[in-house]
Scaffold this motif. Sequence first.
Motif, PDB file in Angstrom:
ATOM      1  N   GLU A 161       0.734  -1.151   0.041  1.00  0.00           N
ATOM      2  CA  GLU A 161       0.041   0.052   0.022  1.00  0.00           C
ATOM      3  C   GLU A 161       0.920   1.260  -0.104  1.00  0.00           C
ATOM      4  O   GLU A 161       2.167   1.357   0.840  1.00  0.00           O
ATOM      5  CB  GLU A 161      -0.947  -0.178   1.215  1.00  0.00           C
ATOM      6  CG  GLU A 161      -1.913   1.396   1.077  1.00  0.00           C
ATOM      7  CD  GLU A 161      -2.908   1.013   2.271  1.00  0.00           C
ATOM      8  OE1 GLU A 161      -3.902   1.813   2.730  1.00  0.00           O
ATOM      9  OE2 GLU A 161      -2.767  -0.171   3.185  1.00  0.00           O
ATOM     10  N   THR A 162       0.351   2.105  -0.726  1.00  0.00           N
ATOM     11  CA  THR A 162       1.040   3.545  -0.834  1.00  0.00           C
ATOM     12  C   THR A 162       0.281   4.650  -1.040  1.00  0.00           C
ATOM     13  O   THR A 162      -0.613   4.626  -1.675  1.00  0.00           O
ATOM     14  CB  THR A 162       2.118   3.528  -1.995  1.00  0.00           C
ATOM     15  OG1 THR A 162       3.118   2.520  -1.977  1.00  0.00           O
ATOM     16  CG2 THR A 162       2.884   4.963  -2.351  1.00  0.00           C
ATOM     17  N   HIS A 163       0.344   5.581   0.148  1.00  0.00           N
ATOM     18  CA  HIS A 163      -0.356   7.010  -0.170  1.00  0.00           C
ATOM     19  C   HIS A 163       0.514   7.995  -0.565  1.00  0.00           C
ATOM     20  O   HIS A 163       1.386   8.326   0.198  1.00  0.00           O
ATOM     21  CB  HIS A 163      -1.164   7.256   1.237  1.00  0.00           C
ATOM     22  CG  HIS A 163      -1.915   8.465   0.901  1.00  0.00           C
ATOM     23  ND1 HIS A 163      -2.146   9.191   2.096  1.00  0.00           N
ATOM     24  CD2 HIS A 163      -2.628   9.049  -0.185  1.00  0.00           C
ATOM     25  CE1 HIS A 163      -2.881  10.287   1.758  1.00  0.00           C
ATOM     26  NE2 HIS A 163      -3.132  10.139   0.489  1.00  0.00           N
ATOM     27  N   ILE A 164       0.530   8.634  -1.739  1.00  0.00           N
ATOM     28  CA  ILE A 164       1.634   9.728  -2.035  1.00  0.00           C
ATOM     29  C   ILE A 164       0.724  11.143  -2.002  1.00  0.00           C
ATOM     30  O   ILE A 164      -0.423  11.161  -2.184  1.00  0.00           O
ATOM     31  CB  ILE A 164       1.941   9.762  -3.540  1.00  0.00           C
ATOM     32  CG1 ILE A 164       2.783   8.379  -3.582  1.00  0.00           C
ATOM     33  CG2 ILE A 164       2.619  10.840  -4.043  1.00  0.00           C
ATOM     34  CD1 ILE A 164       3.119   7.985  -5.019  1.00  0.00           C
ATOM     35  N   MET A 165       1.297  11.952  -1.511  1.00  0.00           N
ATOM     36  CA  MET A 165       0.833  13.313  -1.322  1.00  0.00           C
ATOM     37  C   MET A 165       1.865  14.369  -2.168  1.00  0.00           C
ATOM     38  O   MET A 165       3.023  14.406  -1.644  1.00  0.00           O
ATOM     39  CB  MET A 165       0.739  13.947  -0.010  1.00  0.00           C
ATOM     40  CG  MET A 165      -0.386  13.342   0.948  1.00  0.00           C
ATOM     41  SD  MET A 165      -0.657  14.005   2.652  1.00  0.00           S
ATOM     42  CE  MET A 165      -1.226  15.734   2.125  1.00  0.00           C
ATOM     43  N   ARG A 212       5.589  -6.875   8.961  1.00  0.00           N
ATOM     44  CA  ARG A 212       5.283  -5.928   8.446  1.00  0.00           C
ATOM     45  C   ARG A 212       6.190  -4.445   8.614  1.00  0.00           C
ATOM     46  O   ARG A 212       6.797  -4.644   9.651  1.00  0.00           O
ATOM     47  CB  ARG A 212       3.792  -5.207   9.029  1.00  0.00           C
ATOM     48  CG  ARG A 212       2.741  -6.080   8.564  1.00  0.00           C
ATOM     49  CD  ARG A 212       1.366  -5.579   9.114  1.00  0.00           C
ATOM     50  NE  ARG A 212       1.315  -5.769  10.660  1.00  0.00           N
ATOM     51  CZ  ARG A 212       0.338  -5.456  11.656  1.00  0.00           C
ATOM     52  NH1 ARG A 212      -0.489  -4.993  10.757  1.00  0.00           N
ATOM     53  NH2 ARG A 212       0.460  -5.751  12.551  1.00  0.00           N
ATOM     54  N   LEU A 213       6.121  -3.687   7.625  1.00  0.00           N
ATOM     55  CA  LEU A 213       7.350  -2.679   7.860  1.00  0.00           C
ATOM     56  C   LEU A 213       6.584  -1.338   7.424  1.00  0.00           C
ATOM     57  O   LEU A 213       5.861  -1.265   6.350  1.00  0.00           O
ATOM     58  CB  LEU A 213       8.322  -2.661   6.782  1.00  0.00           C
ATOM     59  CG  LEU A 213       9.428  -1.608   6.770  1.00  0.00           C
ATOM     60  CD1 LEU A 213      10.055  -1.112   7.877  1.00  0.00           C
ATOM     61  CD2 LEU A 213      10.578  -1.967   5.556  1.00  0.00           C
ATOM     62  N   HIS A 214       6.306  -0.381   8.297  1.00  0.00           N
ATOM     63  CA  HIS A 214       5.364   1.016   7.896  1.00  0.00           C
ATOM     64  C   HIS A 214       6.528   1.927   7.784  1.00  0.00           C
ATOM     65  O   HIS A 214       7.201   2.529   8.750  1.00  0.00           O
ATOM     66  CB  HIS A 214       4.489   0.941   9.120  1.00  0.00           C
ATOM     67  CG  HIS A 214       3.655   2.422   8.975  1.00  0.00           C
ATOM     68  ND1 HIS A 214       2.640   2.589   9.883  1.00  0.00           N
ATOM     69  CD2 HIS A 214       3.226   2.984   7.830  1.00  0.00           C
ATOM     70  CE1 HIS A 214       1.947   3.733   9.536  1.00  0.00           C
ATOM     71  NE2 HIS A 214       2.229   3.958   8.228  1.00  0.00           N
ATOM     72  N   LEU A 215       6.527   2.781   6.388  1.00  0.00           N
ATOM     73  CA  LEU A 215       7.288   3.701   6.413  1.00  0.00           C
ATOM     74  C   LEU A 215       6.749   5.079   5.919  1.00  0.00           C
ATOM     75  O   LEU A 215       5.489   5.114   5.355  1.00  0.00           O
ATOM     76  CB  LEU A 215       8.541   3.367   4.924  1.00  0.00           C
ATOM     77  CG  LEU A 215       8.975   2.071   4.980  1.00  0.00           C
ATOM     78  CD1 LEU A 215       9.797   1.911   3.743  1.00  0.00           C
ATOM     79  CD2 LEU A 215       9.994   1.988   6.313  1.00  0.00           C
ATOM     80  N   MET A 231       3.138   0.518   3.250  1.00  0.00           N
ATOM     81  CA  MET A 231       3.107  -0.486   4.129  1.00  0.00           C
ATOM     82  C   MET A 231       3.819  -1.410   3.351  1.00  0.00           C
ATOM     83  O   MET A 231       3.386  -2.078   2.251  1.00  0.00           O
ATOM     84  CB  MET A 231       1.754  -0.919   4.549  1.00  0.00           C
ATOM     85  CG  MET A 231       1.782  -2.342   5.417  1.00  0.00           C
ATOM     86  SD  MET A 231       2.460  -1.971   7.113  1.00  0.00           S
ATOM     87  CE  MET A 231       1.465  -0.677   7.706  1.00  0.00           C
ATOM     88  N   LEU A 232       4.695  -2.404   3.829  1.00  0.00           N
ATOM     89  CA  LEU A 232       5.313  -3.212   3.155  1.00  0.00           C
ATOM     90  C   LEU A 232       5.217  -4.487   3.870  1.00  0.00           C
ATOM     91  O   LEU A 232       5.322  -4.649   5.361  1.00  0.00           O
ATOM     92  CB  LEU A 232       6.773  -3.066   2.923  1.00  0.00           C
ATOM     93  CG  LEU A 232       7.416  -1.948   1.931  1.00  0.00           C
ATOM     94  CD1 LEU A 232       7.093  -0.693   2.662  1.00  0.00           C
ATOM     95  CD2 LEU A 232       8.796  -2.335   1.683  1.00  0.00           C
TER      96      LEU A 232
END
Length: 490
Positions: free
Chosen positions: A394-398, A422-425, A444-445
């Motif tokens: 999952e990716t959320h770009i601003m 899980r890895l949250h960046l 999220m990876l």
Amino acid sequence: MAIKRAGIVGGGVIGAGWAARMVLNGIDVQVFDPDPEIARKLDTVIAHARRAYGKLFPGLALREGTVTIAATAEAAVAGVDFVQESLPEREDLKRRVLAAIDAVLPPHVVIGSSTSGLLPTSLQADMAHPERLVVGHPFNPVYLLPLVEICGGEKTGAAAKETAAAFYSAIGMHPLHVRKEIDGFIADRLLEALWREALWLVNDGVATTEEIDDAVRYGAGLRWSFMGTFLIYRLAGGEAGMRHFLAQFGPALKLPWTKLEAPELTDALVDAVAGQSDDQAKGVSIRELEALRDDCLVSVLAGLRSEDYGAGAVVKRHHQALMAATAPVSKAQAADGLLVLHEVTVPADWIDYNGHMTEYRYLQVFGDATDALLRHIGLDQAYLAAKGSYYTVETHIMHRGETKMGEGLHVATQILSVDAKRLHLFHRIVRSRDDFCVASAEQMLLHVEAASGRAGAAGAQVLDRLTTICAAHQGLPKPAGTGRAVGAPR
């Protein structure tokens, strides 16, 4: 012995291409060429190569070797571990210079000759140590095309050929051993046959230079780039393969389809070929055509790399080797405690019709930054093969600002949380000149096991490194926009 410094004797198109390939693979080079403009010309070719490598190997901060211009051939080979001779195709010149540099080199240093057709037995005739000479025949542009033909003469030692092959492989090439010493070796004999037939077609008024090139680039040339001739013809035989192809098309070999003897290069034919070639170029300069050639080759090689096939497999292996040997960037941590593992200068082909970096390139930069982080925590090729890797789910770009061509960017990375799977960046793309955040991405990876292809726990050492970084990042401010859905208030 690792080769760290190379001498290049002859800095024309081929010699400069060798210099570029070696420099971009971390080899220091010493170059001799009598051309008074050799430094400028080398700079131009290396700049072309650097641009191409930036597209072919994005996200890598390559450690470049140095370039030294030598006053003589003997000076160019002083203290080097390998020599590549790329003088004009004159046997008397090559023999004289090869004998001169052979006289000042330690016996273990191998000399590779870039000759496209002269026999190594003749070239090594005047050398005190002929066993060190091999032909290492590349193809233009040397810094992009992987093929290098290796051929030994009557007195060439097996160790020299092995050393040359290992060195060429280490700088991302595909060595092809020529079994028997033969005029033109392998590739140029094939190219010469096509060239002679093409000259006949122009000479007889059958086709222009542009029409002949179109026949190659829109047809067989596309498949030659990955399967060559014999494998393609095997497929043309259907399920019965090559035997059926030969039975079906073999009789055509008796037909007068080709004229392997070249026509006489009369003034009229030279004028016709040169004039048609000028028309074909449509005023585009040689340097512009070189850049276009490099862009097209990068596209073909990158496409083949995704299939892990042919020349693409060579590029993929070399990319993996470069990633393993290359630190992400020179600095690992910014003053504010965030990780800075990826830097990039925005190239021209990242710009859209508005003059700004196009949208999908932001995702590419974030992806490269994530790859840099994974290398930073120890996901090398051995780990990927044995244990697995992290996959972005999952990716959320601003988008927060605009980015233009030539601007330097770096990515500041914060680890928000980590557990076994899980890895949250959170990444920020920062404009280096003013530290303005032009875009951010929350990701999220999941760690996916190599054996099962399913989510599974990361290796202990990788988890330890992530946990240590995450603990250090817990004291940093929570990034603005974390957890935000599209359109939701900050």
